[in-house]
Design a protein around this motif. Structure first.
Motif, mmCIF file in Angstrom:
data_model
loop_
_atom_site.group_PDB
_atom_site.id
_atom_site.type_symbol
_atom_site.label_atom_id
_atom_site.label_comp_id
_atom_site.label_asym_id
_atom_site.label_seq_id
_atom_site.Cartn_x
_atom_site.Cartn_y
_atom_site.Cartn_z
ATOM 1 N N MET A 5 48.332 46.210 28.479
ATOM 2 C CA MET A 5 47.399 45.459 29.293
ATOM 3 C C MET A 5 46.704 44.408 28.431
ATOM 4 O O MET A 5 46.375 44.651 27.290
ATOM 5 C CB MET A 5 46.409 46.406 29.940
ATOM 6 N N ARG A 6 46.467 43.286 29.020
ATOM 7 C CA ARG A 6 45.889 42.162 28.278
ATOM 8 C C ARG A 6 44.370 42.167 28.289
ATOM 9 O O ARG A 6 43.728 41.673 27.361
ATOM 10 C CB ARG A 6 46.402 40.856 28.881
ATOM 11 N N TYR A 7 43.747 42.725 29.322
ATOM 12 C CA TYR A 7 42.301 42.623 29.491
ATOM 13 C C TYR A 7 41.623 43.977 29.348
ATOM 14 O O TYR A 7 42.101 44.978 29.862
ATOM 15 C CB TYR A 7 41.977 42.010 30.857
ATOM 16 N N ASP A 8 40.489 43.980 28.651
ATOM 17 C CA ASP A 8 39.688 45.190 28.451
ATOM 18 C C ASP A 8 38.355 45.068 29.169
ATOM 19 O O ASP A 8 37.768 43.982 29.222
ATOM 20 C CB ASP A 8 39.362 45.385 26.960
ATOM 21 N N ASP A 14 39.600 39.210 26.964
ATOM 22 C CA ASP A 14 41.008 38.865 26.811
ATOM 23 C C ASP A 14 41.433 39.267 25.401
ATOM 24 O O ASP A 14 40.903 38.745 24.415
ATOM 25 C CB ASP A 14 41.171 37.361 27.030
ATOM 26 N N GLN A 57 39.296 42.478 36.384
ATOM 27 C CA GLN A 57 40.318 42.911 35.424
ATOM 28 C C GLN A 57 41.655 43.125 36.137
ATOM 29 O O GLN A 57 42.696 42.669 35.665
ATOM 30 C CB GLN A 57 39.891 44.188 34.714
ATOM 31 N N GLU A 102 45.001 40.961 35.396
ATOM 32 C CA GLU A 102 46.218 41.660 34.963
ATOM 33 C C GLU A 102 47.390 41.328 35.879
ATOM 34 O O GLU A 102 48.508 41.111 35.409
ATOM 35 C CB GLU A 102 45.995 43.175 34.922
ATOM 36 N N SER A 103 47.149 41.271 37.184
ATOM 37 C CA SER A 103 48.246 40.967 38.112
ATOM 38 C C SER A 103 48.724 39.521 37.937
ATOM 39 O O SER A 103 49.931 39.255 37.994
ATOM 40 C CB SER A 103 47.837 41.235 39.551
ATOM 41 N N ASP A 158 48.568 37.809 35.115
ATOM 42 C CA ASP A 158 49.289 37.800 33.837
ATOM 43 C C ASP A 158 50.691 38.388 34.008
ATOM 44 O O ASP A 158 51.671 37.839 33.492
ATOM 45 C CB ASP A 158 48.488 38.580 32.788
ATOM 46 N N MET A 159 50.803 39.483 34.757
ATOM 47 C CA MET A 159 52.102 40.110 34.989
ATOM 48 C C MET A 159 53.031 39.169 35.750
ATOM 49 O O MET A 159 54.202 39.029 35.413
ATOM 50 C CB MET A 159 51.917 41.407 35.775
#
Length: 61
Positions: free
Chosen positions: A1-4, A17, A43, A47-48, A50-51
């Motif tokens: 996952m890219r985001y925390d 990020d 988030q 994430e969606s 980015d995917m």
């Protein structure tokens, strides 16, 4: 996952990020000082996105 998700000392939340090591950009605004529910939703949305970009570029098979 890219985001925390990160809990801030004030009790609010931010979305970070991992690639830029900065708060995620939410339409030109840093994603900081957010209520938890909004941060969780943001988030998931980021994430969606980015995917989808990775799938479009063929980075995920």
């Amino acid at each position: 996952m890219r985001y925390d998700l990160v809990k801030e000392p004030e009790g609010t939340w931010s979305v970070w990020d991992k690639h830029t090591r900065k708060p995620a950009d939410n339409d030109g605004h840093p994603a900081v000082g957010l209520p938890k529910e909004y941060a969780v939703d943001l988030q998931a949305l980021l994430e969606s996105i980015d995917m989808r970009l990775k799938l479009t570029r063929g980075q995920i098979v």
